[in-house]
Design a protein around this motif. Structure first.
Motif, PDB file in Angstrom:
ATOM      1  N   SER A 285     -31.244  75.482  40.991  1.00  0.00           N
ATOM      2  CA  SER A 285     -30.994  74.404  40.044  1.00  0.00           C
ATOM      3  C   SER A 285     -31.718  74.720  38.740  1.00  0.00           C
ATOM      4  O   SER A 285     -32.786  75.314  38.739  1.00  0.00           O
ATOM      5  CB  SER A 285     -31.511  73.090  40.622  1.00  0.00           C
ATOM      6  N   CYS A 286     -31.138  74.298  37.665  1.00  0.00           N
ATOM      7  CA  CYS A 286     -31.761  74.516  36.360  1.00  0.00           C
ATOM      8  C   CYS A 286     -32.978  73.617  36.159  1.00  0.00           C
ATOM      9  O   CYS A 286     -33.813  73.902  35.306  1.00  0.00           O
ATOM     10  CB  CYS A 286     -30.756  74.254  35.252  1.00  0.00           C
ATOM     11  N   ILE A 287     -33.060  72.544  36.936  1.00  0.00           N
ATOM     12  CA  ILE A 287     -34.190  71.637  36.824  1.00  0.00           C
ATOM     13  C   ILE A 287     -35.459  72.415  37.156  1.00  0.00           C
ATOM     14  O   ILE A 287     -35.548  73.077  38.178  1.00  0.00           O
ATOM     15  CB  ILE A 287     -34.051  70.438  37.787  1.00  0.00           C
ATOM     16  N   GLY A 288     -36.418  72.366  36.273  1.00  0.00           N
ATOM     17  CA  GLY A 288     -37.663  73.095  36.473  1.00  0.00           C
ATOM     18  C   GLY A 288     -37.671  74.473  35.838  1.00  0.00           C
ATOM     19  O   GLY A 288     -38.685  75.148  35.835  1.00  0.00           O
ATOM     20  N   CYS A 289     -36.535  74.890  35.274  1.00  0.00           N
ATOM     21  CA  CYS A 289     -36.459  76.197  34.610  1.00  0.00           C
ATOM     22  C   CYS A 289     -36.988  76.079  33.187  1.00  0.00           C
ATOM     23  O   CYS A 289     -36.732  75.096  32.483  1.00  0.00           O
ATOM     24  CB  CYS A 289     -35.020  76.696  34.586  1.00  0.00           C
ATOM     25  N   LEU A 290     -37.694  77.073  32.756  1.00  0.00           N
ATOM     26  CA  LEU A 290     -38.250  77.134  31.408  1.00  0.00           C
ATOM     27  C   LEU A 290     -37.168  77.008  30.334  1.00  0.00           C
ATOM     28  O   LEU A 290     -37.388  76.427  29.280  1.00  0.00           O
ATOM     29  CB  LEU A 290     -38.997  78.459  31.238  1.00  0.00           C
ATOM     30  N   TYR A 291     -35.977  77.519  30.590  1.00  0.00           N
ATOM     31  CA  TYR A 291     -34.911  77.565  29.594  1.00  0.00           C
ATOM     32  C   TYR A 291     -33.995  76.345  29.590  1.00  0.00           C
ATOM     33  O   TYR A 291     -33.203  76.156  28.684  1.00  0.00           O
ATOM     34  CB  TYR A 291     -34.065  78.825  29.788  1.00  0.00           C
ATOM     35  N   TYR A 292     -34.080  75.499  30.606  1.00  0.00           N
ATOM     36  CA  TYR A 292     -33.224  74.309  30.694  1.00  0.00           C
ATOM     37  C   TYR A 292     -33.754  73.204  29.794  1.00  0.00           C
ATOM     38  O   TYR A 292     -34.952  72.978  29.698  1.00  0.00           O
ATOM     39  CB  TYR A 292     -33.161  73.816  32.140  1.00  0.00           C
ATOM     40  N   TYR A 293     -32.841  72.504  29.136  1.00  0.00           N
ATOM     41  CA  TYR A 293     -33.239  71.345  28.341  1.00  0.00           C
ATOM     42  C   TYR A 293     -32.115  70.321  28.300  1.00  0.00           C
ATOM     43  O   TYR A 293     -30.952  70.646  28.534  1.00  0.00           O
ATOM     44  CB  TYR A 293     -33.649  71.747  26.920  1.00  0.00           C
ATOM     45  N   VAL A 294     -32.484  69.084  28.023  1.00  0.00           N
ATOM     46  CA  VAL A 294     -31.528  67.998  27.862  1.00  0.00           C
ATOM     47  C   VAL A 294     -31.301  67.809  26.377  1.00  0.00           C
ATOM     48  O   VAL A 294     -32.254  67.723  25.604  1.00  0.00           O
ATOM     49  CB  VAL A 294     -32.058  66.700  28.509  1.00  0.00           C
ATOM     50  N   THR A 295     -30.028  67.759  25.975  1.00  0.00           N
ATOM     51  CA  THR A 295     -29.696  67.663  24.552  1.00  0.00           C
ATOM     52  C   THR A 295     -29.429  66.212  24.154  1.00  0.00           C
ATOM     53  O   THR A 295     -29.297  65.335  25.001  1.00  0.00           O
ATOM     54  CB  THR A 295     -28.440  68.496  24.232  1.00  0.00           C
TER      55      THR A 295
ATOM     56  N   LYS B 293     -26.427  68.997  28.674  1.00  0.00           N
ATOM     57  CA  LYS B 293     -27.300  69.976  29.333  1.00  0.00           C
ATOM     58  C   LYS B 293     -27.245  71.295  28.580  1.00  0.00           C
ATOM     59  O   LYS B 293     -26.183  71.739  28.175  1.00  0.00           O
ATOM     60  CB  LYS B 293     -26.859  70.172  30.780  1.00  0.00           C
ATOM     61  N   GLY B 294     -28.404  71.944  28.413  1.00  0.00           N
ATOM     62  CA  GLY B 294     -28.422  73.181  27.647  1.00  0.00           C
ATOM     63  C   GLY B 294     -29.275  74.264  28.271  1.00  0.00           C
ATOM     64  O   GLY B 294     -30.137  74.002  29.103  1.00  0.00           O
ATOM     65  N   CYS B 295     -29.004  75.502  27.862  1.00  0.00           N
ATOM     66  CA  CYS B 295     -29.779  76.662  28.296  1.00  0.00           C
ATOM     67  C   CYS B 295     -30.262  77.397  27.046  1.00  0.00           C
ATOM     68  O   CYS B 295     -29.445  77.880  26.254  1.00  0.00           O
ATOM     69  CB  CYS B 295     -28.934  77.597  29.147  1.00  0.00           C
ATOM     70  N   LYS B 296     -31.570  77.445  26.870  1.00  0.00           N
ATOM     71  CA  LYS B 296     -32.146  78.122  25.703  1.00  0.00           C
ATOM     72  C   LYS B 296     -32.000  79.635  25.812  1.00  0.00           C
ATOM     73  O   LYS B 296     -31.886  80.317  24.802  1.00  0.00           O
ATOM     74  CB  LYS B 296     -33.620  77.754  25.553  1.00  0.00           C
ATOM     75  N   TYR B 297     -32.014  80.164  27.029  1.00  0.00           N
ATOM     76  CA  TYR B 297     -31.908  81.614  27.186  1.00  0.00           C
ATOM     77  C   TYR B 297     -30.533  82.115  26.739  1.00  0.00           C
ATOM     78  O   TYR B 297     -30.428  83.058  25.973  1.00  0.00           O
ATOM     79  CB  TYR B 297     -32.164  82.030  28.637  1.00  0.00           C
ATOM     80  N   PHE B 298     -29.472  81.470  27.236  1.00  0.00           N
ATOM     81  CA  PHE B 298     -28.116  81.898  26.896  1.00  0.00           C
ATOM     82  C   PHE B 298     -27.585  81.228  25.627  1.00  0.00           C
ATOM     83  O   PHE B 298     -26.559  81.635  25.099  1.00  0.00           O
ATOM     84  CB  PHE B 298     -27.163  81.654  28.066  1.00  0.00           C
ATOM     85  N   GLY B 299     -28.273  80.185  25.161  1.00  0.00           N
ATOM     86  CA  GLY B 299     -27.913  79.560  23.902  1.00  0.00           C
ATOM     87  C   GLY B 299     -26.641  78.731  23.923  1.00  0.00           C
ATOM     88  O   GLY B 299     -25.832  78.825  23.003  1.00  0.00           O
ATOM     89  N   PHE B 300     -26.449  77.918  24.956  1.00  0.00           N
ATOM     90  CA  PHE B 300     -25.283  77.054  24.981  1.00  0.00           C
ATOM     91  C   PHE B 300     -25.627  75.686  25.547  1.00  0.00           C
ATOM     92  O   PHE B 300     -26.646  75.494  26.178  1.00  0.00           O
ATOM     93  CB  PHE B 300     -24.126  77.684  25.777  1.00  0.00           C
TER      94      PHE B 300
END
Length: 65
Positions: free
Chosen positions: A9-19, A26-33
């Motif tokens: 799950s992305c929950i708890g991942c450094l790159y996951y964020y809520v927009t 839902k967003g991913c800072k690593y992949f940029g989307f």
């Protein structure tokens, strides 16, 4: 399934964020989307492989009280 191939799950991942984007919350800072679905599912559907960039947040990076 081996541990390497499990979807994490992305929950708890450094790159996951809520927009703030209502259409793509839902967003991913690593992949940029941003997307409606969890980023790990988007990566799996588009690449055909599990996301292996999951990096757990440390205690200072976790939100909360």
């Amino acid at each position: 399934m081996s541990e390497q191939n499990e979807v994490k799950s992305c929950i708890g991942c450094l790159y996951y964020y809520v927009t703030w984007d209502v259409k793509n919350p839902k967003g991913c800072k690593y992949f940029g989307f941003k997307s409606k679905q969890m980023p790990c599912l988007v990566v799996y559907k588009s690449a055909g492989a599990y996301c292996n960039m999951y990096t757990p947040k440390n205690d200072t990076q976790k939100g909360g009280l």
